[in-house]
Structures are given as C-alpha cells and as structure tokens.
Enzyme design. Structure first.
Site, PDB file in Angstrom:
ATOM      1  N   SER A  38       0.826  -1.199   0.000  1.00 39.79           N
ATOM      2  CA  SER A  38       0.000   0.000   0.000  1.00 39.79           C
ATOM      3  C   SER A  38       0.869   1.261   0.000  1.00 39.79           C
ATOM      4  O   SER A  38       1.722   1.420  -0.860  1.00 39.79           O
ATOM      5  CB  SER A  38      -0.954  -0.044   1.197  1.00 39.79           C
ATOM      6  OG  SER A  38      -1.998   0.867   1.059  1.00 39.79           O
ATOM      7  N   ASP A 151      -6.027  -4.419  -1.875  1.00 41.49           N
ATOM      8  CA  ASP A 151      -5.039  -3.987  -0.886  1.00 41.49           C
ATOM      9  C   ASP A 151      -4.338  -5.170  -0.219  1.00 41.49           C
ATOM     10  O   ASP A 151      -4.970  -6.029   0.392  1.00 41.49           O
ATOM     11  CB  ASP A 151      -5.760  -3.150   0.176  1.00 41.49           C
ATOM     12  CG  ASP A 151      -4.804  -2.400   1.080  1.00 41.49           C
ATOM     13  OD1 ASP A 151      -3.676  -2.883   1.295  1.00 41.49           O
ATOM     14  OD2 ASP A 151      -5.181  -1.336   1.577  1.00 41.49           O
TER      15      ASP A 151
END
Length: 255
Positions: A38, A151
């Site tokens: 991320s 994610d």
C-alpha cells in the site's frame, strides 16, 4: 551487508516512511531490498526509482487527494484508481519494470478470489502498485494477469517474508500504532477503527521475524486520511528514526 526494509501500509501515515528513509540516508545506511504494501509500496518504489524522500514528500503535497478520487459506483467499488495510475505513469513511466529500479522491490497485494497474498517483484510495476493500495469496497479491484487484486494489507500489512534469505538485517517500519485512548464517534471512524484493529493482528505475528521493529508512537494521533498534515507526519518518521540511530547502527555494525 544486505539491509532489507519492510514498509507497512497506513494511508497518510505512510508519509512517515519517507522521514525514516531520509534518516537512514543521513545515517549512511544503504538499503539493499524493500518489501512494501500500500502506501509503503508507493514510498518504496518512488525511492527505489531514484527520488529522494524530500522530493517524494513535495510530490505528495502537490497532489490533491480529492482530484484523484472519482466515484464510479461500480459493482465492486465506489472509486477507481484511473487518475492515480496517470500520476504513476507520469512520475515513474508507464513501461517501468521492477528490473529497472535501482533497489530491488517486492510489492504484495491480496488475490481476492483465492484469498491469498500475491507477491510481485518482476515485470510491470504500475498495476501491482495500484493493486496494493486498492482498499476493498472503497476502490475497484485491479485485474492483472488473470488475478483480481486488492489492498495487500488485508492479509499482510508488514511484508517481511520476502526479506528472508535475501538480507542480513531485516528492519520493519510500522506506521499504525493503536491509539488506546481513541474515542470513536462516527460511522467513518468506526470503519477506520475496525480495519486498523483487524489488520494489526496480522502485524503482531510478524514482529518477531524482524531484527528491528520501528513504530513511531506519535502516528496514533493522525488519521489514515491526514494528507494535509504531510509535513508533520514526515517529521514524526524522521525524528523517530534519528532517535533510534544508536540501535540502527548497532544492528548494522554488529552484522
């Protein structure tokens, strides 16, 4: 001496990674490998591409978060990352490959259909980088090489595993300390709190795999969306890493 760096996700708190990187530069610590997820992956790729931490900070400050977040109301997400992809293409180049980076980088994302972590370290960079930050429900998943990716922090928000057998020293930077005095008063706050508590459970399992675990406690005062406080967050990371200089030097030199 091969020093590996694992950089966690954390939204705006990930800006602290840049402060840590600046401190390590000033301490003369040469990074041999970066594993990021991320916002940690974004910081790691830009740094490995050749941008200095200060240059990356200025880049983030120039961008409007609201400009790059456009609703699409699709079946699998409210927002898409098209504008973010354009920015990555502009500052990294649309044809960038992992092999072009000055420092080896590994990015992890979550393969949503299989429910497993997918690691990327060769070939195209941009799509895996987008996927690593595509928070489920909020963002549409990234379709890449037959995989449905979101994610990476869902399953592994401290990706230290790729550093095993590749580095002599493994340093992890975690930017999501839990604020045990927090007061949750809104639905948005409840969602953010739920995500952070769930993700941090997976982090605890990996702390013992690191030679040094860096977690600036001051970051608990910032939200995942506090991009307007970029300078403060950067400074928190920098001051903390400089405060830990003795431990960092002892670890590196002892090896």
């Amino acid at each position: 001496m091969r020093v590996g760096l694992a950089l966690s996700g954390g939204g705006a708190r990930g800006i602290a990674h840049l402060g840590v990187l600046k401190a390590l530069d000033e301490q003369g610590v040469k990074i041999s490998m970066i594993s990021g997820v991320s916002s940690g992956a974004i910081a790691g790729v830009l740094y490995a591409h050749g941008y200095t931490p200060d240059e990356i900070l200025n880049l983030i400050k120039e961008l409007s978060v609201f400009h790059v977040m456009r609703p699409v109301f699709g079946k699998r997400g409210l927002l898409h990352l098209e504008e973010v992809e354009k920015l990555f293409n502009k500052y990294l180049g649309p044809e960038l490959k992992f092999e072009d980076l000055k420092i080896p980088v590994v990015i992890n994302a979550t393969e949503m259909n299989e429910g497993v972590t997918a690691y990327f370290s060769t070939g195209e960079v941009i799509k895996p980088l987008l996927a690593s930050s595509a928070v489920p429900i909020l963002y549409q998943p990234i379709l890449f090489k037959g995989k449905t990716l979101s994610d990476g922090g869902l399953l592994n928000n401290l990706p230290v595993e790729p550093l095993h057998n590749n580095c002599d020293v493994k340093i992890a930077v975690h930017v999501n300390p839990i604020n045990h005095q927090a007061q949750v008063t809104s639905l948005t706050g409840m969602i953010e709190r739920t995500v952070m508590l769930a993700i941090n459970n997976s982090v605890k399992l990996r702390v013992s795999q690191c030679d040094l675990f860096l977690e600036p406690k001051e970051l608990k005062l910032f939200r995942l969306t506090s991009f307007r406080k970029a300078d403060e967050i950067f400074d928190v990371g920098y001051r903390y890493a400089m405060h830990m200089e003795r431990h960092i030097r002892h670890l590196v030199n002892s090896q």
